[in-house]
Structure formats: structure tokens, C-alpha cells
Scaffold this motif. Structure first.
Motif, PDB file in Angstrom:
ATOM      1  N   ARG A  17       0.837  -1.206   0.000  1.00  0.00           N
ATOM      2  CA  ARG A  17       0.000   0.000   0.000  1.00  0.00           C
ATOM      3  C   ARG A  17       0.869   1.253   0.000  1.00  0.00           C
ATOM      4  NH1 ARG A  17      -3.560   0.907   4.459  1.00  0.00           N
ATOM      5  NH2 ARG A  17      -4.785   2.245   3.103  1.00  0.00           N
ATOM      6  N   VAL A  18       1.919   1.244   0.810  1.00  0.00           N
ATOM      7  CA  VAL A  18       2.833   2.388   0.843  1.00  0.00           C
ATOM      8  C   VAL A  18       3.456   2.594  -0.539  1.00  0.00           C
ATOM      9  CG1 VAL A  18       5.000   3.286   1.782  1.00  0.00           C
ATOM     10  CG2 VAL A  18       3.361   2.149   3.302  1.00  0.00           C
ATOM     11  N   HIS A 117       3.151  10.431   6.986  1.00  0.00           N
ATOM     12  CA  HIS A 117       2.579  11.042   8.186  1.00  0.00           C
ATOM     13  C   HIS A 117       1.060  11.088   8.154  1.00  0.00           C
ATOM     14  CE1 HIS A 117       1.285  14.322  10.894  1.00  0.00           C
ATOM     15  NE2 HIS A 117       2.185  13.787  11.685  1.00  0.00           N
ATOM     16  N   ASP A 118       0.485  11.672   7.099  1.00  0.00           N
ATOM     17  CA  ASP A 118      -0.960  11.922   7.088  1.00  0.00           C
ATOM     18  C   ASP A 118      -1.789  10.681   6.772  1.00  0.00           C
ATOM     19  OD1 ASP A 118       0.177  14.520   7.195  1.00  0.00           O
ATOM     20  OD2 ASP A 118      -1.643  15.356   6.332  1.00  0.00           O
ATOM     21  N   VAL A 119      -1.224   9.764   6.005  1.00  0.00           N
ATOM     22  CA  VAL A 119      -1.991   8.581   5.599  1.00  0.00           C
ATOM     23  C   VAL A 119      -1.665   7.368   6.464  1.00  0.00           C
ATOM     24  CG1 VAL A 119      -2.480   6.974   3.713  1.00  0.00           C
ATOM     25  CG2 VAL A 119      -2.233   9.425   3.244  1.00  0.00           C
ATOM     26  N   GLU A 126      10.778   9.206  12.624  1.00  0.00           N
ATOM     27  CA  GLU A 126      11.038   8.081  11.707  1.00  0.00           C
ATOM     28  C   GLU A 126      11.132   8.569  10.264  1.00  0.00           C
ATOM     29  OE1 GLU A 126       8.794   4.220   9.843  1.00  0.00           O
ATOM     30  OE2 GLU A 126       8.481   4.586  11.993  1.00  0.00           O
ATOM     31  N   ILE A 127      10.261   9.502   9.889  1.00  0.00           N
ATOM     32  CA  ILE A 127      10.300  10.037   8.520  1.00  0.00           C
ATOM     33  C   ILE A 127      11.645  10.703   8.255  1.00  0.00           C
ATOM     34  CG2 ILE A 127       9.266  11.707   6.924  1.00  0.00           C
ATOM     35  CD1 ILE A 127       6.597  11.234   8.390  1.00  0.00           C
ATOM     36  N   CYS A 138      10.900  17.816   7.770  1.00  0.00           N
ATOM     37  CA  CYS A 138       9.848  16.864   7.374  1.00  0.00           C
ATOM     38  C   CYS A 138       8.464  17.433   7.654  1.00  0.00           C
ATOM     39  CB  CYS A 138      10.032  15.541   8.103  1.00  0.00           C
ATOM     40  SG  CYS A 138      11.506  14.640   7.588  1.00  0.00           S
ATOM     41  N   ARG A 139       8.340  18.141   8.788  1.00  0.00           N
ATOM     42  CA  ARG A 139       7.058  18.794   9.091  1.00  0.00           C
ATOM     43  C   ARG A 139       6.714  19.830   8.026  1.00  0.00           C
ATOM     44  NH1 ARG A 139       9.111  18.385  14.357  1.00  0.00           N
ATOM     45  NH2 ARG A 139       7.811  17.079  15.701  1.00  0.00           N
TER      46      ARG A 139
END
Length: 280
Positions: A17-18, A117-119, A126-127, A138-139
Motif C-alpha cells: 500500500r505504501v 505522516h498523514d496517511v 522516523e520520517i 519533514c514537518r
């Protein structure tokens, strides 16, 4: 190898899925996940504290490498580009087809940060380790992506049963040539996005507006009267109600409908046989 498979296989669907949401290709996603499995077999697994995080990081990095070449291929793609259709029993409200198209306009890093992050609910620490940026960066990537894709999220989620009823009515009207019934289903700003990839006939550009969409369907109705289009099944396609058909040339085709306030606002037609192989 059996030990590696035993720990990897339960994670394969989520990793796929990712990868699919990163790449928009079922075949490429499966290849990436298989490559991740090969790397997992060669890793010192006893030293890996969180296998899922390790493998998600591996898959994401492989996808980022793929996106660099994919971007060039899509710049030279013939006609509108659509992601490969995924036929689902239940709608995926997180990543619908319009949202996947919006993701195409993001940079690879923005896309990775937003999806993770959002999904998928991955933390920014970790990102950061995955894409090689600090958490603050990343944010910012995710926030920038969120702004770009906000408009692609449906304002009102159509209920599955009602959506499939509209899709069924759309199929019946478009194939029978009942232009009155078809017109009653369409919004004034409806659009058609058809992906033939240069392999099968398809509109070279997005068709915009009620009048132009109706004109196209009037012409198609003449063809459908001569060459039959057979319904294979009604289904949710990339989170949207739609249907799978077998056309007169023997090839499969998927049609997904974006619906708002009971009207069809966008029609997504996949005709490229290369993108439909996995449905066979």
C-alpha cells in the motif's frame, strides 16, 4: 529464508500500500516490495528492533529512487496520466484517485512526508531517518504537501451503496445512448480523464464541461450500438464508485466516477492495457 518470509509476509500488504501510493503503479509497487524482501533476507534481522519501521524505510527509499525516473517518463507520456486502477471491495477514503493525481504534482520528498505522516500515521522522527532530513524539515514538507492536496479531498464522502447506484445508472445511460438520463447525472463542470497511454484510442487532453462531455458520449453511443461493451462488475476503483467493462476489442477498461452532491463531477477512464494487466 523461511524465517525471513515468516516475519516479512504479514507486513507485505501494508508495504505494498505504501509503495503503490508512492508510485501509482501496481507492478512497480510489487517489484519494490519484492526488492525489500530480498534486502530483508540479507539483513542482520536479529539487530532490527522494529521490522515494520525498517522495511517501511527500505520501501520508501526504493520508491524515491523510482520516482526520479518515473517523473521523466510521465513528462513524455501520451495523453492524460492516471494511476493504475485498484479494484477494492471497500472504498479507501484516505487516498482516492483525485488525491493520487494531486500527489503527482508534489516533489518526491513532499509526497513521502505527506503519505507517511498523514496517511500511514508515521512519526516525523522516523520520517526524518527515512528521507534524510531533520524532523522540522519533514514537518514543513508535509505541511506544504497538505496545502497542495487539500482541494483534492472530497468535500462530502459519497456513501458506497449510493455511489454504486449512480455508477450503475451511468453505465446504463452511456451504453444505451440515453442522453437525457446521462445528462441528468452530470454536473455542469464535469470532466473526463482518459488514459490510453498511446496503446488504445483515448482523448489526448482532459475534456472539460457539460457540453463537451455530452458531445463525446453522443459519439460513443453510436459506437456502443455497433460494438458491444460488456459489464464485468460494479466496484470501488481507487476509492471511487465505478465499473469494470470488457470492450469490443476484448480489452478491459475501468471507469471511476467522482461524485459530489449526487452529481458526477469527474470521469476517470483507464484504457491503457499495460495498466490493466493485474486485473486479468
Amino acid at each position: 529464508m523461511s524465517d525471513a518470509a515468516a516475519s516479512f509476509d504479514p507486513l507485505r500488504p501494508r508495504l505494498t500500500r505504501v509503495a503503490y501510493r508512492m508510485l501509482g503503479s501496481v507492478a512497480d509497487a510489487e517489484d519494490v516490495v519484492q526488492e525489500a524482501f530480498i534486502r530483508w533476507m540479507g539483513a542482520d534481522r536479529a539487530e532490527v528492533r522494529e521490522p515494520e519501521a525498517f522495511l517501511r524505510r527500505t520501501v520508501t527509499r526504493l520508491c524515491l529512487d523510482q520516482l526520479k525516473s518515473a517523473r521523466h517518463r510521465r513528462e513524455t507520456y501520451i495523453g492524460p496520466w492516471l494511476p493504475e486502477p485498484v479494484v477494492e471491495e471497500e472504498p479507501d477514503e484516505d487516498v482516492t484517485l483525485p488525491l493520487m493525481l494531486a500527489l503527482e504534482r508534489l516533489s518526491p520528498l513532499e509526497r513521502a512526508a505527506f503519505l507517511l505522516h498523514d496517511v500511514f500515521g508515521v512519526g516525523f522522527d522516523e520520517i526524518a531517518g527515512t528521507i534524510g532530513r531533520d524532523p522540522a524539515a519533514c514537518r514543513q514538507l508535509a505541511a506544504r504537501a497538505r496545502t497542495h492536496v487539500r482541494e483534492a479531498r472530497p468535500r462530502f464522502q459519497v456513501e458506497k451503496r449510493h455511489g454504486l447506484e449512480i455508477a450503475d445508472a451511468f453505465f446504463a445511460a452511456s451504453r444505451s445512448g440515453d442522453m437525457g438520463a446521462l445528462g441528468a447525472l452530470l454536473a455542469s463542470d464535469v470532466s473526463i480523464h482518459s488514459d490510453g497511454g498511446g496503446k488504445r484510442p483515448a482523448a489526448p487532453d482532459v475534456i472539460l464541461g457539460f457540453d463537451h462531455v455530452m458531445k463525446l458520449h453522443k459519439g460513443l453511443a453510436v459506437l456502443y450500438a455497433k460494438y458491444r461493451s460488456t459489464l464485468v462488475r460494479m466496484a470501488m476503483i481507487n476509492g471511487l464508485p465505478g465499473f469494470v467493462t470488457r470492450e469490443a476489442d476484448g480489452e478491459l477498461q475501468t471507469t471511476a466516477l467522482q461524485i459530489e452532491d449526487g452529481k458526477v463531477t469527474a470521469i476517470y477512464v483507464m484504457r491503457n492495457p499495460d495498466k490493466l494487466r493485474h486485473l486479468h
